[in-house]
Structures are given as structure tokens and as C-alpha cells.
Write a protein that holds these residues in place. Structure first.
Motif, mmCIF file in Angstrom:
data_model
loop_
_atom_site.group_PDB
_atom_site.id
_atom_site.type_symbol
_atom_site.label_atom_id
_atom_site.label_comp_id
_atom_site.label_asym_id
_atom_site.label_seq_id
_atom_site.Cartn_x
_atom_site.Cartn_y
_atom_site.Cartn_z
ATOM 1 N N LYS A 44 0.917 -1.133 -0.030
ATOM 2 C CA LYS A 44 -0.068 0.038 0.083
ATOM 3 C C LYS A 44 0.834 1.168 -0.203
ATOM 4 C CE LYS A 44 -3.667 -2.453 2.509
ATOM 5 N NZ LYS A 44 -4.402 -2.614 3.712
ATOM 6 N N GLY A 45 1.862 1.181 0.525
ATOM 7 C CA GLY A 45 2.972 2.295 0.330
ATOM 8 C C GLY A 45 2.892 3.391 1.575
ATOM 9 N N LYS A 46 2.076 3.048 2.648
ATOM 10 C CA LYS A 46 2.305 3.941 3.601
ATOM 11 C C LYS A 46 3.412 3.722 4.729
ATOM 12 C CE LYS A 46 -2.790 4.705 4.036
ATOM 13 N NZ LYS A 46 -4.044 4.520 4.757
ATOM 14 N N ILE A 47 4.218 2.443 4.516
ATOM 15 C CA ILE A 47 5.175 2.040 5.276
ATOM 16 C C ILE A 47 5.959 1.662 4.365
ATOM 17 C CG2 ILE A 47 6.207 0.406 6.890
ATOM 18 C CD1 ILE A 47 4.291 2.297 8.348
ATOM 19 N N ASN A 48 7.370 1.957 4.742
ATOM 20 C CA ASN A 48 8.576 1.578 3.787
ATOM 21 C C ASN A 48 9.098 0.416 4.813
ATOM 22 O OD1 ASN A 48 8.500 3.491 1.776
ATOM 23 N ND2 ASN A 48 9.411 4.925 3.119
ATOM 24 N N HIS A 49 9.157 -0.698 3.898
ATOM 25 C CA HIS A 49 9.687 -2.014 4.796
ATOM 26 C C HIS A 49 10.990 -2.251 4.430
ATOM 27 C CE1 HIS A 49 5.259 -2.905 5.520
ATOM 28 N NE2 HIS A 49 5.009 -2.411 4.462
ATOM 29 N N SER A 50 11.822 -2.766 5.729
ATOM 30 C CA SER A 50 12.981 -3.453 5.610
ATOM 31 C C SER A 50 13.151 -4.677 6.351
ATOM 32 C CB SER A 50 13.989 -2.139 5.929
ATOM 33 O OG SER A 50 13.972 -2.113 7.206
ATOM 34 N N VAL A 51 14.306 -5.478 6.331
ATOM 35 C CA VAL A 51 14.181 -6.389 7.033
ATOM 36 C C VAL A 51 15.765 -6.624 7.563
ATOM 37 C CG1 VAL A 51 14.889 -7.700 5.059
ATOM 38 C CG2 VAL A 51 14.146 -9.013 7.384
ATOM 39 N N ALA A 52 15.852 -6.973 9.002
ATOM 40 C CA ALA A 52 17.173 -7.305 9.392
ATOM 41 C C ALA A 52 17.980 -8.309 9.090
ATOM 42 C CB ALA A 52 17.125 -7.253 11.023
ATOM 43 N N ARG A 53 19.316 -8.239 8.472
ATOM 44 C CA ARG A 53 20.194 -9.314 7.705
ATOM 45 C C ARG A 53 20.222 -10.306 8.860
ATOM 46 N NH1 ARG A 53 21.317 -13.153 5.694
ATOM 47 N NH2 ARG A 53 23.471 -13.643 4.946
ATOM 48 N N TRP A 54 20.462 -9.945 10.072
ATOM 49 C CA TRP A 54 21.155 -11.084 10.949
ATOM 50 C C TRP A 54 19.827 -11.962 11.386
ATOM 51 C CZ3 TRP A 54 19.241 -12.226 15.910
ATOM 52 C CH2 TRP A 54 18.294 -11.060 16.414
ATOM 53 N N CYS A 55 18.725 -11.785 11.346
ATOM 54 C CA CYS A 55 17.739 -12.609 11.666
ATOM 55 C C CYS A 55 17.223 -13.474 10.549
ATOM 56 C CB CYS A 55 16.204 -11.547 11.785
ATOM 57 S SG CYS A 55 16.311 -10.552 13.165
ATOM 58 N N PHE A 268 5.734 9.982 9.222
ATOM 59 C CA PHE A 268 7.124 9.146 9.196
ATOM 60 C C PHE A 268 7.389 8.695 7.870
ATOM 61 C CE2 PHE A 268 9.598 5.275 9.611
ATOM 62 C CZ PHE A 268 10.935 5.784 10.163
ATOM 63 N N THR A 269 8.573 8.863 7.366
ATOM 64 C CA THR A 269 9.114 8.487 5.888
ATOM 65 C C THR A 269 9.963 7.666 5.817
ATOM 66 O OG1 THR A 269 10.161 10.730 5.551
ATOM 67 C CG2 THR A 269 7.970 10.516 4.987
ATOM 68 N N GLY A 270 10.531 7.096 7.083
ATOM 69 C CA GLY A 270 11.535 6.261 7.031
ATOM 70 C C GLY A 270 11.195 5.025 6.796
ATOM 71 N N PHE A 271 12.173 4.019 7.463
ATOM 72 C CA PHE A 271 11.747 2.506 7.486
ATOM 73 C C PHE A 271 11.356 1.959 8.825
ATOM 74 C CE2 PHE A 271 14.010 3.488 3.318
ATOM 75 C CZ PHE A 271 13.431 2.287 2.506
ATOM 76 N N VAL A 272 10.525 0.848 8.584
ATOM 77 C CA VAL A 272 10.143 -0.093 9.447
ATOM 78 C C VAL A 272 10.946 -1.250 9.378
ATOM 79 C CG1 VAL A 272 8.677 -1.438 10.812
ATOM 80 C CG2 VAL A 272 8.325 1.208 10.195
ATOM 81 N N GLY A 273 11.858 -1.755 9.965
ATOM 82 C CA GLY A 273 12.740 -2.895 9.762
ATOM 83 C C GLY A 273 12.093 -4.201 10.499
ATOM 84 N N GLN A 274 11.752 -5.222 10.067
ATOM 85 C CA GLN A 274 11.310 -6.475 10.589
ATOM 86 C C GLN A 274 12.770 -7.155 11.167
ATOM 87 O OE1 GLN A 274 8.438 -7.666 10.807
ATOM 88 N NE2 GLN A 274 7.408 -5.747 9.738
ATOM 89 N N GLU A 275 12.564 -7.032 12.582
ATOM 90 C CA GLU A 275 13.825 -7.757 13.142
ATOM 91 C C GLU A 275 13.330 -8.856 14.255
ATOM 92 O OE1 GLU A 275 17.908 -6.012 15.174
ATOM 93 O OE2 GLU A 275 15.919 -5.137 15.811
#
Length: 296
Positions: A44-55, A268-275
Motif C-alpha cells: 500500500k505504500g504507507k510504510i517503507n519496509h526493510s528486514v534485518a539481515r542477522w535474523c 514518518f517517511t523512514g523505514f520499519v525493519g522486521q527484526e
């Protein structure tokens, strides 16, 4: 590796990977979003998604990039210079760079670590900027008997020597909030008030906080109100299921959909990282579900 060898190695890694005139993180985000337009399951584009490498260390970085892009993720957290070329290859951004810190316990709150930390960050900040990235992680370190005031004063003493360089290169130093109850005993920046006070004392747009939702739920709770009142001091978010730091689904106590809505409402326009550390056998399926939960 000597300091000279280290600089040479990082410069070699970065060689040929730069896109002149456009920050790599913005370019990667734009290109990935363009690709998603043809995807019927696009986010949907309201959240910029990232993921933590180590997980997801069971996957090599190339595989993680490929799978992440299929889901709609546009960045990878906690990746150092050695893997930046692979992220660039897949039009992904290094959303929270690392590699300058000593560890999680020896940080800016102790002057005996300042010399090495300042050296490391002085080298790394230009590399982050040259690669087109904007966030570089840092840590307070453990209390080791220090009062809040001592910790704040020591952090200011060390960080203020780096802020002019960070401002020059438009890189944000981002201190992570970690819980000291379960995972990181004695860590000093373990409450939002502590981190926010440090941000105010540093008084630069190039120093902010990484608000780890998992950690702060453990140490203080009251997540949504805290975000609403302090969002201007936060550069990045991390997720994680409570208890256990596993999947962020119905097996745990946090309502991540509501939290994401609160984050989006702050502008907020940054990222939310899945950790989170996936427990399920199909780890990519767990990641895909987490993104769906957070894609409000």
C-alpha cells in the motif's frame, strides 16, 4: 587489518557501485516501487519496509535480497560495506548501516572507548555517504555504574566530535534503544526518555533514535503514545514479537497493525525493519506475513 587497509578495502567495495547525483536509498526505493506497480499483490505504500539481515542468516545475502524484493521489501537493515554491492545489484538500500561500532556494550557513554569509536565513525561516515546511504547505527554501551547524567555527558562528549562530519555528509547517527531487562543487561539507552534527552542535548538533525518496538515493549510498554509524543526524534523502527522476539503474529501480545497506523499518522517517511527471529520452518513465509501485518 590496519586502518589503511580497512579504508582501501571499503573503497574497493564501493568502487563502481555509485549512482552520481541521486542517493542510493532513494533510487532503490523508487525503482523497487516502480517494479511493484506490475505486481497484483503490491503493497500500500504507507510504510517503507526493510528486514534485518542477522535474523535471516540462514540465507545468503543474495537469496535474502531476491526473496525480500518478491515481498515488496525495499531495504535491508544492519548491512556493512562488504554487502552493499549486492544490495545495489537488486535495487535495495542499506537502510541502517553498521560496521563502525565496537559492540553493544562498549559505547559512547564511556570515554575510554571514544578514541577508537571516533576513529571508526570518522572513517565510516564518508563511506556511507559515498554509497548514497543516510543512517549509521551507534550504541550507548552498558552503564557499568554510571548515573544517567554521567552517561548523557559522556555520550555528548564523544558524539559532538562526530556531528560536524555527519552534518557535512548528511549522514544520521542513530542510537538504538535496547531493553536491559531481558536481552541486554545493564545497557544504558534502555528507555525512550533517556534517548530523547540525549537527542535534545546533541541538538542536531543528524542524531536520532532507533526505536525498537520489541525492546521498548519489554522495558516500558505504552508503545503507541510514546511514538506519538517522540516521533520527531526517531529515524527508524524495528519490530519483534513479545515475548521471545519471534513472529509478530497472533502468538504474541503486540498489535502491530495498530502500531503501524500510529507511525504512519506521524508522517514518518523512514523505514520499519522486521527484526524478529522466525520460529516457523518456512522463514520467508513468516517474513511475508509480517510485512502483510505491517502494510496498513
Amino acid at each position: 587489518m590496519s586502518a589503511t587497509d580497512r579504508r582501501t578495502a571499503i573503497k574497493g567495495i564501493l568502487a563502481g557501485t555509485l549512482t552520481l547525483g541521486v542517493p542510493a536509498d532513494l533510487l532503490a526505493l523508487a525503482e523497487t516501487k516502480e517494479e511493484l506497480k506490475s505486481n497484483p499483490n503490491m503493497l500500500k505504500g504507507k510504510i517503507n519496509h526493510s528486514v534485518a539481515r542477522w535474523c535471516f542468516k540462514d540465507f545468503d545475502i543474495e537469496t535474502l535480497c531476491v526473496e525480500a524484493k518478491k515481498i515488496g521489501i525495499t531495504g535491508i537493515d544492519l548491512v556493512g560495506p562488504q554487502d552493499w554491492p549486492i544490495l545495489k545489484k537488486h535495487n535495495l538500500t542499506s537502510t541502517m548501516c553498521n560496521g563502525a561500532e565496537l559492540n553493544l556494550v562498549d559505547g559512547f557513554n564511556d570515554p575510554k572507548f571514544h578514541e577508537q569509536l571516533i576513529k571508526n565513525y570518522t572513517e565510516m561516515i564518508p563511506f556511507v555517504a559515498e554509497a548514497g546511504y543516510i543512517n549509521l547505527i551507534c550504541f550507548s554501551g552498558n552503564r557499568r555504574g554510571k548515573t544517567d547524567e554521567e552517561g548523557w555527558n559522556n555520550c555528548v562528549l564523544g558524539l559532538q566530535k562526530l556531528i560536524p562530519l555527519a552534518e557535512k555528509y548528511q549522514v544520521t547517527l542513530v542510537m538504538e534503544l535496547l531493553n536491559s531487562k531481558i536481552n541486554h543487561k545493564d545497557y544504558q539507552c534502555d528507555k525512550t526518555y533517556w534517548g530523547v534527552e540525549l537527542v535534545k542535548r546533541i541538538n542536531s538533525k543528524n542524531f536520532k533514535l532507533l526505536y525498537d518496538i520489541y525492546h521498548m515493549q519489554i522495558d516500558e510498554g505504552d508503545v503507541i503514545r510514546t511514538i506519538q509524543e517522540n516521533h520527531q526524534h526517531i529515524a527508524h523502527y524495528h519490530t519483534g514479537g513479545v515475548p521471545g522476539r519471534n513472529e509478530i503474529d497472533e502468538t504474541q501480545e503486540l498489535n502491530y497493525s495498530a502500531i503501524m497506523k500510529a507511525i504512519a499518522q506521524t508522517g514518518f517517511t523512514g523505514f520499519v525493519g522486521q527484526e524478529f527471529i522466525p520460529k516457523q520452518e518456512d522463514k520467508i513465509a513468516s517474513l511475508k506475513k509480517a510485512i502483510a501485518i505491517c502494510d496498513i
